[in-house]
Design a protein around this motif. Sequence first.
Motif, PDB file in Angstrom:
ATOM      1  N   SER A   1       0.845  -1.190   0.000  1.00  0.00           N
ATOM      2  CA  SER A   1       0.000   0.000   0.000  1.00  0.00           C
ATOM      3  C   SER A   1       0.881   1.240   0.000  1.00  0.00           C
ATOM      4  CB  SER A   1      -0.924  -0.017   1.223  1.00  0.00           C
ATOM      5  OG  SER A   1      -0.143   0.081   2.404  1.00  0.00           O
ATOM      6  N   SER A   2       0.266   2.382   0.243  1.00  0.00           N
ATOM      7  CA  SER A   2       1.017   3.641   0.196  1.00  0.00           C
ATOM      8  C   SER A   2       1.844   3.872   1.457  1.00  0.00           C
ATOM      9  CB  SER A   2       0.042   4.810   0.010  1.00  0.00           C
ATOM     10  OG  SER A   2      -0.903   4.834   1.068  1.00  0.00           O
ATOM     11  N   VAL A   3       1.815   2.910   2.385  1.00  0.00           N
ATOM     12  CA  VAL A   3       2.584   3.046   3.620  1.00  0.00           C
ATOM     13  C   VAL A   3       4.080   3.009   3.303  1.00  0.00           C
ATOM     14  CG1 VAL A   3       3.137   1.927   5.811  1.00  0.00           C
ATOM     15  CG2 VAL A   3       0.778   2.022   5.011  1.00  0.00           C
ATOM     16  N   THR A   4       4.836   3.903   3.901  1.00  0.00           N
ATOM     17  CA  THR A   4       6.288   3.927   3.735  1.00  0.00           C
ATOM     18  C   THR A   4       6.944   3.466   5.030  1.00  0.00           C
ATOM     19  OG1 THR A   4       6.233   5.740   2.138  1.00  0.00           O
ATOM     20  CG2 THR A   4       8.304   5.352   3.297  1.00  0.00           C
ATOM     21  N   LEU A   5       7.754   2.402   4.933  1.00  0.00           N
ATOM     22  CA  LEU A   5       8.491   1.925   6.098  1.00  0.00           C
ATOM     23  C   LEU A   5       9.840   2.631   6.125  1.00  0.00           C
ATOM     24  CD1 LEU A   5       7.767  -1.911   5.845  1.00  0.00           C
ATOM     25  CD2 LEU A   5       6.493  -0.148   7.061  1.00  0.00           C
ATOM     26  N   PRO A   6      10.127   3.402   7.147  1.00  0.00           N
ATOM     27  CA  PRO A   6      11.361   4.184   7.165  1.00  0.00           C
ATOM     28  C   PRO A   6      12.604   3.299   7.229  1.00  0.00           C
ATOM     29  CG  PRO A   6      10.266   4.274   9.301  1.00  0.00           C
ATOM     30  CD  PRO A   6       9.318   3.604   8.372  1.00  0.00           C
ATOM     31  N   GLY A   7      13.606   3.674   6.469  1.00  0.00           N
ATOM     32  CA  GLY A   7      14.913   3.028   6.557  1.00  0.00           C
ATOM     33  C   GLY A   7      15.037   1.719   5.814  1.00  0.00           C
ATOM     34  N   VAL A   8      14.051   1.301   5.067  1.00  0.00           N
ATOM     35  CA  VAL A   8      14.135   0.022   4.362  1.00  0.00           C
ATOM     36  C   VAL A   8      15.091   0.160   3.189  1.00  0.00           C
ATOM     37  CG1 VAL A   8      12.874  -1.675   2.986  1.00  0.00           C
ATOM     38  CG2 VAL A   8      11.855  -0.754   5.070  1.00  0.00           C
ATOM     39  N   ARG A   9      16.096  -0.711   3.155  1.00  0.00           N
ATOM     40  CA  ARG A   9      17.073  -0.694   2.072  1.00  0.00           C
ATOM     41  C   ARG A   9      17.100  -1.985   1.283  1.00  0.00           C
ATOM     42  NH1 ARG A   9      21.355   2.673   2.961  1.00  0.00           N
ATOM     43  NH2 ARG A   9      22.000   2.058   0.867  1.00  0.00           N
ATOM     44  N   VAL A  10      16.564  -3.068   1.887  1.00  0.00           N
ATOM     45  CA  VAL A  10      16.581  -4.386   1.242  1.00  0.00           C
ATOM     46  C   VAL A  10      15.190  -5.005   1.340  1.00  0.00           C
ATOM     47  CG1 VAL A  10      17.545  -6.725   1.272  1.00  0.00           C
ATOM     48  CG2 VAL A  10      19.026  -4.758   1.760  1.00  0.00           C
ATOM     49  N   VAL A  11      14.711  -5.526   0.222  1.00  0.00           N
ATOM     50  CA  VAL A  11      13.449  -6.278   0.192  1.00  0.00           C
ATOM     51  C   VAL A  11      13.760  -7.696  -0.272  1.00  0.00           C
ATOM     52  CG1 VAL A  11      11.271  -6.579  -1.034  1.00  0.00           C
ATOM     53  CG2 VAL A  11      11.900  -4.328  -0.156  1.00  0.00           C
ATOM     54  N   VAL A  12      13.295  -8.664   0.483  1.00  0.00           N
ATOM     55  CA  VAL A  12      13.383 -10.067   0.074  1.00  0.00           C
ATOM     56  C   VAL A  12      11.974 -10.493  -0.313  1.00  0.00           C
ATOM     57  CG1 VAL A  12      14.029 -12.409   0.724  1.00  0.00           C
ATOM     58  CG2 VAL A  12      15.310 -10.456   1.639  1.00  0.00           C
ATOM     59  N   ASP A  13      11.767 -10.707  -1.609  1.00  0.00           N
ATOM     60  CA  ASP A  13      10.429 -10.956  -2.154  1.00  0.00           C
ATOM     61  C   ASP A  13      10.248 -12.445  -2.430  1.00  0.00           C
ATOM     62  OD1 ASP A  13       8.005 -10.945  -3.419  1.00  0.00           O
ATOM     63  OD2 ASP A  13       8.585  -9.599  -5.051  1.00  0.00           O
ATOM     64  N   SER A  14       9.292 -13.076  -1.741  1.00  0.00           N
ATOM     65  CA  SER A  14       9.018 -14.497  -1.946  1.00  0.00           C
ATOM     66  C   SER A  14       8.332 -14.774  -3.278  1.00  0.00           C
ATOM     67  CB  SER A  14       8.121 -15.021  -0.809  1.00  0.00           C
ATOM     68  OG  SER A  14       6.833 -14.430  -0.895  1.00  0.00           O
ATOM     69  N   GLY A  15       7.740 -13.739  -3.884  1.00  0.00           N
ATOM     70  CA  GLY A  15       6.990 -13.946  -5.119  1.00  0.00           C
ATOM     71  C   GLY A  15       5.618 -14.531  -4.889  1.00  0.00           C
ATOM     72  N   LEU A  16       5.190 -14.586  -3.633  1.00  0.00           N
ATOM     73  CA  LEU A  16       3.905 -15.177  -3.282  1.00  0.00           C
ATOM     74  C   LEU A  16       3.048 -14.186  -2.513  1.00  0.00           C
ATOM     75  CD1 LEU A  16       5.195 -18.662  -2.041  1.00  0.00           C
ATOM     76  CD2 LEU A  16       4.277 -18.109  -4.312  1.00  0.00           C
ATOM     77  N   ALA A  17       1.759 -14.444  -2.513  1.00  0.00           N
ATOM     78  CA  ALA A  17       0.830 -13.613  -1.746  1.00  0.00           C
ATOM     79  C   ALA A  17      -0.382 -14.450  -1.391  1.00  0.00           C
ATOM     80  CB  ALA A  17       0.409 -12.379  -2.546  1.00  0.00           C
ATOM     81  N   ARG A  18      -1.048 -14.093  -0.319  1.00  0.00           N
ATOM     82  CA  ARG A  18      -2.331 -14.716   0.028  1.00  0.00           C
ATOM     83  C   ARG A  18      -3.430 -13.777  -0.447  1.00  0.00           C
ATOM     84  NH1 ARG A  18      -2.904 -16.863   5.960  1.00  0.00           N
ATOM     85  NH2 ARG A  18      -4.569 -18.025   4.935  1.00  0.00           N
TER      86      ARG A  18
ATOM     87  N   ARG B   1       6.896  -4.159  -5.044  1.00  0.00           N
ATOM     88  CA  ARG B   1       7.670  -4.623  -3.897  1.00  0.00           C
ATOM     89  C   ARG B   1       9.135  -4.198  -4.015  1.00  0.00           C
ATOM     90  NH1 ARG B   1       5.466 -10.803  -2.638  1.00  0.00           N
ATOM     91  NH2 ARG B   1       3.288 -10.220  -2.205  1.00  0.00           N
ATOM     92  N   ALA B   2       9.683  -4.299  -5.224  1.00  0.00           N
ATOM     93  CA  ALA B   2      11.067  -3.868  -5.411  1.00  0.00           C
ATOM     94  C   ALA B   2      11.209  -2.395  -5.080  1.00  0.00           C
ATOM     95  CB  ALA B   2      11.503  -4.147  -6.846  1.00  0.00           C
ATOM     96  N   GLY B   3      10.182  -1.617  -5.444  1.00  0.00           N
ATOM     97  CA  GLY B   3      10.246  -0.187  -5.171  1.00  0.00           C
ATOM     98  C   GLY B   3      10.332   0.156  -3.705  1.00  0.00           C
ATOM     99  N   ARG B   4       9.881  -0.769  -2.817  1.00  0.00           N
ATOM    100  CA  ARG B   4       9.967  -0.520  -1.372  1.00  0.00           C
ATOM    101  C   ARG B   4      11.420  -0.362  -0.921  1.00  0.00           C
ATOM    102  NH1 ARG B   4       5.269   1.270   0.438  1.00  0.00           N
ATOM    103  NH2 ARG B   4       4.263   1.095  -1.581  1.00  0.00           N
ATOM    104  N   ALA B   5      12.338  -1.037  -1.659  1.00  0.00           N
ATOM    105  CA  ALA B   5      13.750  -0.970  -1.253  1.00  0.00           C
ATOM    106  C   ALA B   5      14.396   0.350  -1.625  1.00  0.00           C
ATOM    107  CB  ALA B   5      14.521  -2.128  -1.904  1.00  0.00           C
ATOM    108  N   GLY B   6      13.717   1.125  -2.467  1.00  0.00           N
ATOM    109  CA  GLY B   6      14.341   2.358  -2.927  1.00  0.00           C
ATOM    110  C   GLY B   6      13.538   3.600  -2.622  1.00  0.00           C
ATOM    111  N   ARG B   7      12.701   3.544  -1.602  1.00  0.00           N
ATOM    112  CA  ARG B   7      11.876   4.721  -1.320  1.00  0.00           C
ATOM    113  C   ARG B   7      12.670   5.842  -0.649  1.00  0.00           C
ATOM    114  NH1 ARG B   7       6.539   5.465  -1.624  1.00  0.00           N
ATOM    115  NH2 ARG B   7       5.288   3.765  -2.475  1.00  0.00           N
ATOM    116  N   VAL B   8      13.612   5.472   0.201  1.00  0.00           N
ATOM    117  CA  VAL B   8      14.336   6.512   0.938  1.00  0.00           C
ATOM    118  C   VAL B   8      15.814   6.581   0.554  1.00  0.00           C
ATOM    119  CG1 VAL B   8      12.763   6.438   2.892  1.00  0.00           C
ATOM    120  CG2 VAL B   8      14.726   4.912   2.853  1.00  0.00           C
TER     121      VAL B   8
END
Length: 633
Positions: free
Chosen positions: A84-101, A127-134
Motif C-alpha cells: 500500500s502507500s505506507v512507507t516503512l522508514p529506513g528500508v534498504r533491502v526487500v526479500v520478495d518471496s513472489g507469493l501472496a495470500r 515490492r522492489a520499489g519498497r527498497a528504494g523509497r528513501v
Amino acid sequence: MLSPSPDGRGVGVRGDEGRGGTGNMASPAPRPSAGHLLPAGERKDDIVVLALHGDLPVEKQSEALQPDPQGRRRVVLATNVAESSVTLPGVRVVVDSGLAREPSYDPNSGFSRLEITTISQASADQRAGRAGRVADGWAYRLWPQSQRLDPQRRPEIALVELGALALELAAWGSDALRFVDAPPPGAMNAARDLLRRLGALTTTNAITPLGKRMLALGTHPRLAAMLLSAGEGEDLALACDLAALVEARDPLRMGGDALAVRWRALAAFRNGRAPQDANRSGLAAIDAAAKQWRRRVRENAAPPSSVEAHRLGDVLMHAFPDRIGFQHPQDARRYLLANGRSARLFDDSALVGEPWIVVSELRHENRDALVQRGAPVDERRLRRDFADRFVTEDTVRWDAARRALSAQRESRFDQIVFDARPAGRVDPALAAAALTDAVRDLGLEALSWPESLQQWRERVRCLREWMPDLGLPDLSDDALMATLDDWLKPAFAGKTRLDALGEDDLANTLKSGMEWSLRQRIDQLAPTRITVPSGMERRIDYAHGQPPVLAVKLQELFGLADTPRVADGRVPLLLHLLSPGGKPLQVTSDLRNFWNSTYAEVKKEMKGRYPKHPWPDDPWSAQATHRAKPRGT
C-alpha cells in the motif's frame, strides 16, 4: 533475516526512482553479502524482528511504521499490506518471496478464502520499489529467473463469490453501476440463485425483509441466514460455533467427513481435553472466532457442552439449503442434492445410512461431488423449517430414450425427487409444456419443417434486412428458441407426441401472429416464383445474408436486358445461367453486362456442344424459349 536466492539474483533500485516502484537497476547501493546472516561486527541484540499484517492491532502496526527507538536494525516480515502507500522508514533491502495470500472463491466450501498464489509483475515491481523509497537499495527475488509473471493481478471481483455484492445491489435497488471490472454474469446469476434459496431475494430479485436483516449483519449471506434462523440462547451460540468452524481450516488431522467430530473437538478443547490429533492453535482460533460471533450477535449464552450430530445439521442447513441431500434409493453412499446435483460419501464416512444430510464442504469432480464435511438432518425439522419446499404434484416430462411423454406424481424437496409413482391421465397443459421443453432440448430440427415453410422463414428474414421499415418479426433460430412458449406451446395443445404436430399445424402456428395483409405483402415483395421471358415460372431461392438466386436456362432470358429484382426493386436476383443440359454456365447479377461482354464467348463454346438449341448472334432480339430448335432449322 532472510538470505538471498540460491543464484544470488538481486535487483538494484535507486532511491529517487524507487518511489515509483520501477525496480530500475541503475546506480545500485552496495550489495549485501549473501554468505552471512549478520553483517560483520553486528550482534543479534542489534536487530529487531517485526510483523506487519492487517490483523495486527493498530499499535502493533504502528511499531513497524516508526524508526526503532533504540536505533536497532529492523527486519519487517510483511504481507501484501506493505504494497500500500505506507512507507516503512529506513528500508534498504526487500526479500520478495513472489507469493501472496489473495481471496479466491472456493466452490468446495461456498466461501471465498485466502489462497497462496504467485504475484503479478506489477506487484513484483511495487515490492522492489519498497527498497528504494528513501535511498538506493536491493530487492532479492526468490523465484527462478526463467519464471514469467502475469503482467497484472486479476481483479478480485473475478475471483470471489458474489453473494454479498448481489445482496448489496438488491438493497440499493439497481445494479446499473459502471464497474471498473464488471462482475462475471455467471457468478452473479449463481449468487442471486443462492440468495433466493436463502430467502434474501424474491423471484424478481428484489430484496426481502429477511435479506435486509442479513445485510445488516455484515457477513457472508450464508452465515447471516444461519445466524438469523437460530433464534437465541444456546441455539444461537451453537450457530456461532458453526460459523467459526465452516470459515476455519480443518483443526483435525484425521477427522473424516463428520462436522460433529470437529465441533466435539472444539467442545473438548474448551474443557481442556482436546483430542491428540487436533491442532490446538487451530481450535484456539476457532474458539476465539466463535466468541467474536457471539459478541457480534449480542448473545451472552454459552454454547452447549454436547449435542447430537443432527442438531448441528438442523442449524447448518439454513446456511446451505442448496446442499441438503437425500439418500439415493439404490445407492446408500450417494445423495441427491437440493440444487439438482449429486454427491457421494467416502467409503468410511460417518454419514452412511443417514436419510438426510447437509453438506458444508464438497470436492467437485467430473461425475458426483465428494462430501468432505457434513452433518445429518432431522427430517421433521427440515419439514418444519422448509415447509414451502416440500411439494407433491403431477409432472409430465419428455423421455428422450422413449421419445415420448412420461407422467408421474412426484414428491419433491426443492429439486430432490424422493418419491415418484405413475400418474393417471396426462394433463394437456403439462403435456404441451413438456413437448415444448423437448424442443428446447432437442432443437428446432426436432419439428417437421416442410421446404415451403423453411423458404417462407428465409424470405421473412431477408425482408427484415432489406426493408426494416416493414416491422417483420425475427424468425431466426435463436429468436424462435427464445420464444418457444409464445408461439409453439399453444400449438401442442391436446397433443402428446412431437410428431403429432404436422407440417400444416407448424406453418399455421408460425404465421398466426402475423396479420393477413402483412403476409400478402411478403408474397409480393419476396415472391417464391417469377415468370421469365420464355413464359415459364421459375423458382427463387432465398437464404438470409445472401442475394436471392434464380437458376434458369440461358435461352429463357433472350430479349431481357436488365436483371430481375425483388423487394420493391431494391434487390437484384443472382442469376445462375444454365446450359440446355442444366449445367451452370455463368453466375451474374448484371444481365446487361453479360449479354454485352460474356455471351459471345459462352456461345462460341456451347454452340457445338448443344447444336439443337438456339445460340443467336443477337440475344437482345431473339425469341426466348425453353425448348430446342424445331427440326430442320
